[in-house]
Write a protein that holds these residues in place. Sequence first.
Motif, short mmCIF file in Angstrom:
data_model
loop_
_atom_site.label_atom_id
_atom_site.label_comp_id
_atom_site.label_asym_id
_atom_site.label_seq_id
_atom_site.Cartn_x
_atom_site.Cartn_y
_atom_site.Cartn_z
N ALA A 27 48.00 33.87 33.87
CA ALA A 27 48.32 35.29 33.98
C ALA A 27 47.09 36.06 34.42
O ALA A 27 45.95 35.62 34.24
CB ALA A 27 48.82 35.83 32.64
N HIS A 52 43.50 31.88 27.37
CA HIS A 52 44.94 32.07 27.17
C HIS A 52 45.30 31.82 25.71
O HIS A 52 44.64 31.01 25.04
CB HIS A 52 45.74 31.13 28.07
CG HIS A 52 47.12 31.62 28.36
ND1 HIS A 52 47.40 32.54 29.33
CD2 HIS A 52 48.31 31.35 27.76
CE1 HIS A 52 48.68 32.79 29.36
NE2 HIS A 52 49.26 32.09 28.39
N GLN A 70 61.92 33.72 31.74
CA GLN A 70 61.03 34.73 32.29
C GLN A 70 61.74 36.08 32.26
O GLN A 70 62.89 36.19 32.66
CB GLN A 70 60.63 34.40 33.73
CG GLN A 70 59.59 35.33 34.30
CD GLN A 70 60.03 36.02 35.58
OE1 GLN A 70 61.18 35.91 35.98
NE2 GLN A 70 59.14 36.76 36.19
N VAL A 80 52.33 36.74 36.27
CA VAL A 80 52.37 35.61 35.34
C VAL A 80 53.09 34.46 36.03
O VAL A 80 54.09 34.68 36.73
CB VAL A 80 53.09 35.98 34.03
CG1 VAL A 80 53.10 34.79 33.07
CG2 VAL A 80 52.43 37.17 33.36
N ILE A 136 50.37 27.42 32.33
CA ILE A 136 50.76 28.82 32.32
C ILE A 136 49.51 29.64 32.63
O ILE A 136 48.39 29.28 32.21
CB ILE A 136 51.36 29.23 30.95
CG1 ILE A 136 51.89 30.66 31.01
CG2 ILE A 136 50.36 29.06 29.82
CD1 ILE A 136 52.73 31.06 29.81
N TYR A 162 54.17 30.05 35.49
CA TYR A 162 54.15 28.83 34.69
C TYR A 162 54.53 27.68 35.60
O TYR A 162 55.06 27.86 36.69
CB TYR A 162 55.11 28.92 33.50
CG TYR A 162 56.57 28.90 33.87
CD1 TYR A 162 57.27 27.70 33.99
CD2 TYR A 162 57.26 30.09 34.11
CE1 TYR A 162 58.61 27.69 34.34
CE2 TYR A 162 58.58 30.09 34.46
CZ TYR A 162 59.27 28.88 34.57
OH TYR A 162 60.59 28.87 34.93
N SER A 207 53.32 33.84 27.34
CA SER A 207 52.45 34.83 27.97
C SER A 207 52.13 35.95 26.98
O SER A 207 52.71 36.04 25.89
CB SER A 207 53.12 35.41 29.20
OG SER A 207 54.26 36.16 28.82
N GLU A 208 51.19 36.80 27.36
CA GLU A 208 50.85 37.94 26.52
C GLU A 208 52.04 38.87 26.33
O GLU A 208 52.15 39.55 25.32
CB GLU A 208 49.67 38.73 27.13
CG GLU A 208 49.18 39.86 26.26
CD GLU A 208 48.13 40.71 26.94
OE1 GLU A 208 47.80 41.78 26.40
OE2 GLU A 208 47.65 40.32 28.02
#
Length: 474
Positions: free
Chosen positions: A290, A361, A263, A272, A288, A274, A408-409
């Motif tokens: 967000a 996602h 992270q 975010v 996950i 997970y 993640s994005e």
Amino acid sequence: MSTPASSPSPPSSKVAGIHPPLPPVQHTPGPPSQENRRSAAIRRPGLTEDRLAGWISDLTTVQALTERIGRTGTLAEAIHETLHAGASLLGARRAFLALRPLEPPGPWQSPGGEQLAGLGLDRADLGQWETVPRASACHTRLLDARPGAEPTEIGHRDIAGESALHPQHRAVAARLGCAASYALPLTTDAEHPLGAAVWLFDRPGVPEPRQRQLLARCLRPAARHLAGRLELSRARRAIATVRDELLPARLPRLPGVALAARQRAEPLGGAVCYDALALPDAGLGLAIGATPETGPAALAAMGRLRAGLRAYAVMEGEDPVAVLSDLELLLRLTEPGHAATALFGYAEPAVRRLVFASAGHPPPLVIGERGAEYADTALSAPLNMLACWEAPSVELELNGGETVLLYSEGMLRRAGWPSDAAFTRLRAAAADAPPAARADPEALLDHLLTALPPRPRAGGRPNADTVLLAARFH
């Protein structure tokens, strides 16, 4: 004897390094003659101009130093510039600043725990000053003083020769080569000073009155700026603590699978989280989620979302669609107006099987010896965006040695912009991982973060938190 009105007073000396001192004016004894009056009339305008030029130069210097402090963006930078400004005005080479602890001591606690930062002093030197008893050290005397009480400044002309100082104080000064010191509190509108600064000199002496006045003028706005940086630092630390609570304390250890996670938080990144949790019958839940929103409210909403997801995963984790459907209903009832993306997968490590569903996602990336490919997923809306969410699940039959990567994005933004190019770069970076990295999920995540370093913000978009969760099936 009073000075005649026609003879101006000698100007005060300027700060060392700013202006050389002006020579005193020679007064003419007795009644001035006509020639003396004419000479005085000629000299007076020049003297006034010199004084005015000196004042303007002093104020310009203070303003320049104050602006440098005001342009700092972090607490460490603000402390450094504050100490540097005082050193420039006083002619000091070294200094340190003591900030009060983040939380004031309770009635049963003794004062202490100040944070020290130095200019020209390393951590070992600051540790030496921390050994000086509080009743003798300049910075602690200023911090422990009652509001409105003396002292408001502390100067030691000759530390070695002042027998009233504690022997440890004199010993530390001698060990570090400090002959004199001058200290001021950093005060704002608060009841207690937020800190104290001490400047150290290599030779005995004390700053001149003009130097002390300029320093006091400079420290007033500096203290306000430091207070703002300190408050911002405290807020960021509190948000980081809440963000860390969204992450699992440790990853489960199950036969047939190896897990790793990373992270990287951003100051303006969205919330975010997970998760990886052991489920009944040797199952494994991978999740996950967000939200694009930022701030404490978004973090709190994500925390509640994670708690709900864990509960639904335990109850019906074998059906990822049911888990996300229940989560969408929970979000719609308890967090109206808050959208979130989520991906949940149920894995059976013993047979290398993974079933997952996605709510807006990015799809998982499957990495193996032959390269890297994204799992095919149906298009789905984020949670809380439709009246009723539902999307089909996807089942993967994995080969031994393959790794499933959830991200993640923020990882895509590291890879670039627009999104199509980001997906391509992320897959290429995973496919280019050396065999040793593909065999170890920890090494694989390190490889991806190194291959895709943070990029400048694209189109003014804030960087999102980077989260990676990898599961390698044996």
